[in-house]
Design a protein around this motif. Structure first.
Motif, PDB file in Angstrom:
ATOM      1  N   SER A 118      -3.819  -0.492   9.239  1.00 32.59           N
ATOM      2  CA  SER A 118      -3.919  -1.707  10.041  1.00 32.59           C
ATOM      3  C   SER A 118      -3.650  -2.960   9.205  1.00 32.59           C
ATOM      4  N   LEU A 119      -4.138  -2.974   7.970  1.00 27.79           N
ATOM      5  CA  LEU A 119      -3.913  -4.138   7.104  1.00 27.79           C
ATOM      6  C   LEU A 119      -2.446  -4.238   6.698  1.00 27.79           C
ATOM      7  N   LEU A 120      -1.838  -3.102   6.446  1.00 30.14           N
ATOM      8  CA  LEU A 120      -0.414  -3.097   6.080  1.00 30.14           C
ATOM      9  C   LEU A 120       0.413  -3.666   7.236  1.00 30.14           C
ATOM     10  N   SER A 178      -3.657   9.898   6.765  1.00 28.28           N
ATOM     11  CA  SER A 178      -4.179   8.735   6.041  1.00 28.28           C
ATOM     12  C   SER A 178      -3.705   8.697   4.593  1.00 28.28           C
ATOM     13  N   LYS A 179      -2.729   9.528   4.267  1.00 26.46           N
ATOM     14  CA  LYS A 179      -2.215   9.519   2.890  1.00 26.46           C
ATOM     15  C   LYS A 179      -0.838   8.874   2.835  1.00 26.46           C
ATOM     16  N   PHE A 180      -0.704   7.914   1.946  1.00 22.70           N
ATOM     17  CA  PHE A 180       0.577   7.223   1.825  1.00 22.70           C
ATOM     18  C   PHE A 180       1.520   8.066   0.961  1.00 22.70           C
ATOM     19  N   ILE A 222     -11.763   0.412   3.972  1.00 26.13           N
ATOM     20  CA  ILE A 222     -11.108   1.720   4.143  1.00 26.13           C
ATOM     21  C   ILE A 222     -12.133   2.849   4.033  1.00 26.13           C
ATOM     22  N   LYS A 223     -13.127   2.637   3.190  1.00 24.92           N
ATOM     23  CA  LYS A 223     -14.173   3.642   3.031  1.00 24.92           C
ATOM     24  C   LYS A 223     -14.910   3.817   4.357  1.00 24.92           C
ATOM     25  N   ASP A 253      -3.080  -3.496  -1.752  1.00 26.85           N
ATOM     26  CA  ASP A 253      -4.226  -2.668  -2.122  1.00 26.85           C
ATOM     27  C   ASP A 253      -4.449  -1.540  -1.113  1.00 26.85           C
ATOM     28  N   ALA A 254      -4.170  -1.825   0.155  1.00 28.17           N
ATOM     29  CA  ALA A 254      -4.355  -0.806   1.197  1.00 28.17           C
ATOM     30  C   ALA A 254      -3.457   0.399   0.921  1.00 28.17           C
ATOM     31  N   VAL A 255      -2.219   0.120   0.571  1.00 26.40           N
ATOM     32  CA  VAL A 255      -1.285   1.213   0.256  1.00 26.40           C
ATOM     33  C   VAL A 255      -1.778   1.987  -0.963  1.00 26.40           C
ATOM     34  N   PHE A 256      -2.270   1.260  -1.940  1.00 29.65           N
ATOM     35  CA  PHE A 256      -2.764   1.924  -3.151  1.00 29.65           C
ATOM     36  C   PHE A 256      -3.957   2.829  -2.833  1.00 29.65           C
ATOM     37  N   PHE A 257      -4.924   2.301  -2.074  1.00 29.53           N
ATOM     38  CA  PHE A 257      -6.106   3.114  -1.758  1.00 29.53           C
ATOM     39  C   PHE A 257      -5.786   4.267  -0.810  1.00 29.53           C
TER      40      PHE A 257
END
Ligand code: HEM
Ligand SMILES: *[C@@H]1O[C@H](CO)[C@@H](O)[C@H](O)[C@H]1NC(C)=O
Ligand SMILES: *[C@@H]1O[C@H](CO)[C@@H](O)[C@H](O)[C@H]1NC(C)=O
Ligand SMILES: *[C@@H]1O[C@H](CO)[C@@H](O)[C@H](O)[C@H]1NC(C)=O
Ligand SMILES: *[C@@H]1O[C@H](CO)[C@@H](O)[C@H](O)[C@H]1NC(C)=O
Ligand SMILES: *[C@@H]1O[C@H](CO)[C@@H](O)[C@H](O)[C@H]1NC(C)=O
Ligand SMILES: *[C@@H]1O[C@H](CO)[C@@H](O)[C@H](O)[C@H]1NC(C)=O
Length: 326
Positions: free
Chosen positions: A62-64, A251-253, A53-54, A131-135
């Protein structure tokens, strides 16, 4: 098989009861499944997702989406990750669209180094989505583990089972209920569209001649319509241009997705359709007002989705390479 034992902590039972309501599913998966044999698993996955993600903020989205598309076709068994011309990767919803496979490959390689032959690709994908959602700034939830990888992958099955952007809400809901999810899950999980991008071809029909009489979709906010017509000119070569679902915080959940729907600013026809039904519209309104309610419900619905059709025990296998069966 200590792992599959049902004599775990009481909260696990409570959790299973609350979310699955079915003794058949009770305790098939386990929060501590890899604690003994791969204690660094969550750290390895978290690091892989963080660095991906960085490098590319869109990778969270995309991972979600990979996890969703895996779970909706023959359950969460990493069947989406298998290479092959007749596989899920080649289905309409995935071809030239699904991304993030290399990220999962890299994570899997690191996991194999730390604990060879122990961790399934399906569990790695489940953890990566969380983790993708968290980051991306979202909520964190615990995921039960112990899924195993499936042996087959079918583009036909994916074409039938993954919901499409031109489907009616009732059709999409039918696909969710056939997986053991409900109308609330449709509304909550659609909130994933608060991050990520869509290609023009997935909503262009709304912009120019929606009704066959030259008019755009009346359910599309006028100023958004203007900017979408610019981003997606009425020619074939704009089909693959990308547009953010949430232009405010792409890009913010967060819960902006729901605020947009309330404003007639949903990108896909299927997004805006959530406002066309009184029950789902009142849920949308709820989530647009209460971000915490959305965060909490999203985690719960993700756990439900991550339990669709899982293989456990001696079913399936632990793939060595997520792209091929052993
Ligand atoms: C309810 C029915 C759904 C429909 C019809 C739908 C449809 C779509 C479409 C058409 C795209 C754009 C793909 C492209 O242009 O390449 C997309 C992207 C995306 N979808 Fe959905 N989706 C649905 C539900 C979900 C669910 C349940 C999740 C996850 C929990 C999800 C997560 C995403 C994400 C994160 C993206 C952006 C991916 C990226 O930027 O790489 N969607 N979806
Ligand atoms: C887990 O990771 C840490 C830090 O990278 C390392 O020191 C430790 O040896 C690893 N443990 C196992 C069991 O692999
Ligand atoms: C970083 O992201 C780009 C796409 O934005 C991709 O092409 C590249 O391979 C990625 N690099 C790494 C090291 O993952
Ligand atoms: C919805 O499902 C019905 C029944 O399966 C089907 O006939 C119809 O074509 C579908 N409509 C859309 C827009 O997906
Ligand atoms: C929704 O529309 C209202 C009124 O036009 C505006 O004040 C608000 O900022 C909009 N919200 C979003 C998320 O676009
Ligand atoms: C939905 O809400 C509208 C406006 O409040 C109302 O007129 C209509 O009867 C409702 N429909 C159903 C099916 O409840
Ligand atoms: C809205 O949220 C509240 C809890 O804050 C809940 O009691 C209510 O049922 C929700 N309404 C809908 C339509 O989901």
């Amino acid at each position: 098989m200590e792992h599959n034992s049902c004599y775990k902590l009481a909260f696990v039972h409570l959790f299973c009861l609350l979310f699955f309501m079915s003794p058949l599913v009770l305790c098939q998966l386990d929060y501590k499944y890899y604690d003994a044999n791969c204690p660094n698993l969550t750290r390895i996955v978290r690091y892989g997702v963080w660095s991906a993600i960085k490098n590319d903020t869109r990778m969270a989205a995309s991972l979600l989406r990979l996890h969703f598309h895996d779970c909706f076709v023959n359950g969460c068994d990493a069947s989406l990750l298998l290479d092959g011309d007749q596989g899920e990767k080649n289905a309409f919803a995935n071809r030239n669209s699904a991304r993030g496979f290399e990220v999962i490959d890299d994570i899997k390689a690191n996991v194999e180094k730390a604990c060879p032959g122990i961790v399934s690709c399906a569990d790695i994908l489940t953890l990566a989505a969380r983790d993708a959602v968290f980051f991306a700034g979202g909520f964190y939830w615990a995921v039960p583990l112990g899924r195993r990888d499936g042996p087959t992958s079918s583009d036909t099955a994916a074409n039938q089972q993954i919901p499409g952007p031109f489907e009616l809400l009732e059709n999409i809901t039918a696909k969710f209920t056939s997986k053991g999810l409900d109308l609330k899950d449709v509304v909550v999980l659609s909130g994933a569209h608060t991050i990520g991008f869509a290609q023009c071809l997935t909503f262009k029909s709304r912009l120019f001649d929606f009704d066959g009489a030259g008019n755009p979709d009346p359910l599309l906010d006028a100023s958004l319509l203007q900017s979408l017509q610019k981003a997606c000119p009425n020619q074939d070569d704009s089909d693959t241009n990308l547009v953010a679902f949430d232009p405010v915080t792409s890009s913010k959940f967060d819960n902006v997705y729901y605020k947009l729907l309330v404003n007639n600013s949903g990108l896909l026809q299927s997004d805006q359709a959530l406002m066309g039904d009184n029950t789902t519209a009142s849920m949308v309104l709820n989530y647009s007002k209460y971000p915490y309610l959305f965060s909490k419900d999203f985690g719960a619905s993700m756990v439900k989705m991550a339990n669709i059709g899982v293989l456990t025990g001696t079913n399936g296998e632990i793939r060595k390479n997520c792209r091929v069966v052993n």
